[in-house]
Design an enzyme around this catalytic site. Structure first.
Site, short mmCIF file in Angstrom:
data_model
loop_
_atom_site.label_atom_id
_atom_site.label_comp_id
_atom_site.label_asym_id
_atom_site.label_seq_id
_atom_site.Cartn_x
_atom_site.Cartn_y
_atom_site.Cartn_z
N GLU A 11 0.77 -1.27 0.02
CA GLU A 11 -0.09 -0.24 -0.05
C GLU A 11 0.94 1.38 0.14
O GLU A 11 1.68 1.45 1.05
CB GLU A 11 -0.79 -0.03 1.43
CG GLU A 11 -1.89 0.85 1.26
CD GLU A 11 -2.74 1.04 2.63
OE1 GLU A 11 -3.09 0.04 3.05
OE2 GLU A 11 -3.20 2.15 2.93
N LYS A 29 -6.95 -1.01 11.76
CA LYS A 29 -6.37 -1.27 10.31
C LYS A 29 -5.18 -0.57 10.06
O LYS A 29 -4.37 -1.08 9.60
CB LYS A 29 -7.49 -1.03 9.37
CG LYS A 29 -7.03 -1.83 7.93
CD LYS A 29 -6.34 -0.81 6.97
CE LYS A 29 -6.05 -1.25 5.66
NZ LYS A 29 -4.90 -0.48 4.95
N ASP A 44 4.06 -15.10 11.66
CA ASP A 44 2.76 -15.36 11.26
C ASP A 44 1.57 -14.41 11.56
O ASP A 44 1.35 -13.94 12.43
CB ASP A 44 2.25 -16.40 11.89
CG ASP A 44 0.82 -17.12 11.90
OD1 ASP A 44 0.14 -16.30 10.90
OD2 ASP A 44 0.68 -18.24 12.17
N HIS A 90 -1.89 10.72 0.70
CA HIS A 90 -1.99 9.29 0.08
C HIS A 90 -1.94 9.47 -1.62
O HIS A 90 -1.17 8.55 -2.24
CB HIS A 90 -3.21 8.75 0.76
CG HIS A 90 -3.41 7.38 0.04
ND1 HIS A 90 -2.62 6.45 0.62
CD2 HIS A 90 -4.42 7.00 -1.07
CE1 HIS A 90 -3.17 5.18 -0.16
NE2 HIS A 90 -4.22 5.61 -0.77
#
Ligand code: MEV
Length: 399
Positions: free
Chosen positions: A47, A237, A253, A350
């Site tokens: 991202e 998130k 993991d 962004h």
């Protein structure tokens, strides 16, 4: 490793039915100061703007003393789920009598871990019969030192579940009266906790805005994530953007980490944001406390060449250090996101970073990219603006 072919074979064998490799960018977020140590942090993420945000926050906080992080506890657990429909007192005294045998029966599995200072911490029987008829758990706690320890824990559990039905005869319990349902580690690790925080005097914050307004808005933004699930999930998130990226780079993991952290976010019965912000005596404090069962040995850590490189870049940390580093990255990521959200908004930064992806998807040449990046320095980036710009540019004599 001698050849590309050998390296490929190693990669193929990490999984099954492997066709090829799947590429992701391996980036670096410099300028992290954590417990007075400088780090350039390897992060694997596709991202755009995540690395830029982490690096920017890291630099800002390095100038203010950096991140302080500490491991609060480091206990992992595994469970044997079983059904026993007889008297509670019978299974309880059976368990108490053979408890030390259960631990002893794992000796050949735990020998190496014990040498490193870890192993089984305790074995307990829990009565869950009020939840389901005859349901008991054997809960086992572990210290796995620098390993994530999933295979170690699961091997111990399977051995203990076998041992548990071996001695029944003497206790007048029929073997088949104890029905072992399953034995597996738990990815819920609320006792494998790390805290990272930053703090400074309100006036010291490196911002263009009025310091008090900024702090007030920041604290309100954190509070909203505490109160509202829709915001909390997005808030978290953003934190996971950083945590997963370090977890992947260091061969951990990330699915286990995600599951454990989100469950922890709802430990009080309501899903909530993972960070806290406050002002006390004129000092702004921003912190995160999360469970992180990370390993720096075992798994693919000494097999995957890029994981080895990532760990080397971090000076080959032990698992405590990696927990502290990873939590600090999560906090930096959240600071960066909130700082943008409550000031300029997220899209400006962004989309600037995403511009190159839009240009690539429109098959822009290197020259067109250069001109577009210059052109959009002070303009709003979105798909149609970039498309229109390229159409015009291609009609002009400039390219
Ligand atoms: C985007 O990947 C992450 C953010 O949505 C996080 C947030 O809203 O706090 C920017």
């Amino acid at each position: 490793m001698n050849s590309d072919e050998e390296l490929q074979k190693l990669h193929d064998e990490f999984s099954e039915n492997t066709l090829t490799n799947f590429y992701l960018p391996f980036s670096i977020a410099p300028n992290f100061l954590i417990n007075n140590n400088r780090y350039s942090i390897p992060m694997v993420i596709e991202e755009s703007s995540v690395i830029a945000a982490a690096s920017k926050s890291a630099k800002l906080w390095a100038e203010l003393g950096g991140f302080k992080a500490k491991v609060i506890s480091k206990v992992k657990t595994g469970q044997i789920h079983l059904i026993y429909l007889g008297e509670k007192q019978v299974i309880t005294s059976y368990f108490n009598d053979i408890k030390s045998y259960l631990i002893k029966s794992t000796e050949n599995i735990t020998a190496n871990m014990k040498k490193r200072g870890g192993g089984i911490i305790d074995v307990k029987l829990s009565d869950k019969t009020s939840d389901m008829d005859g349901y008991y758990q054997i809960n086992i706690s572990f210290n796995t030192i620098d390993a994530m320890g999933a295979n170690f824990i699961n091997s111990c559990l399977e051995q203990i579940s076998k041992s548990f039905i071996e001695k029944t005869k003497k206790y007048k319990i029929e073997k088949n009266e104890i029905n072992i349902i399953m034995s597996i580690l738990s990815n819920y690790v609320p006792d494998c906790l790390v805290k990272a925080e930053v703090s400074c005097k309100v006036e010291e914050l490196n911002i263009k805005e009025n310091h008090h307004n900024f702090c007030e808005k920041f604290i309100q933004a954190v509070k909203i994530a505490e109160l509202d699930i829709s915001r909390a999930v997005t808030h978290n998130k953003g934190i996971m953007n950083g945590i997963d990226a370090v977890a992947i780079a260091t061969g951990n993991d990330f699915r286990a980490i995600e599951a454990g952290i989100h469950a922890y976010a709802s430990k009080n019965g309501k899903y909530t944001g993972l960070t806290k912000a406050k002002i006390e005596n004129g000092v702004f404090n921003f912190s995160i406390t999360i469970p992180l069962a990370l390993g720096t040995i075992g798994g693919i850590t000494n097999l995957h060449p890029l994981v080895k490189l990532a760990l080397e870049m971090l000076d080959n940390p032990n698992s405590d250090e990696l927990m502290q580093i990873t939590a600090s990255v999560g906090l930096a990521q959240n600071y960066g996101a909130l700082r943008s959200l409550i000031t300029s908004g997220i899209q400006k930064g962004h989309m600037k970073m995403h511009l190159i992806n839009i240009l690539n998807s429109l098959e822009a040449t290197e020259k067109e990219k250069k001109l577009a990046i210059e052109y959009f320095k002070n303009k709003t980036v979105n798909n149609s603006n970039v498309q229109n710009y390229l159409i015009k540019l291609r009609k002009s004599d400039e390219v």
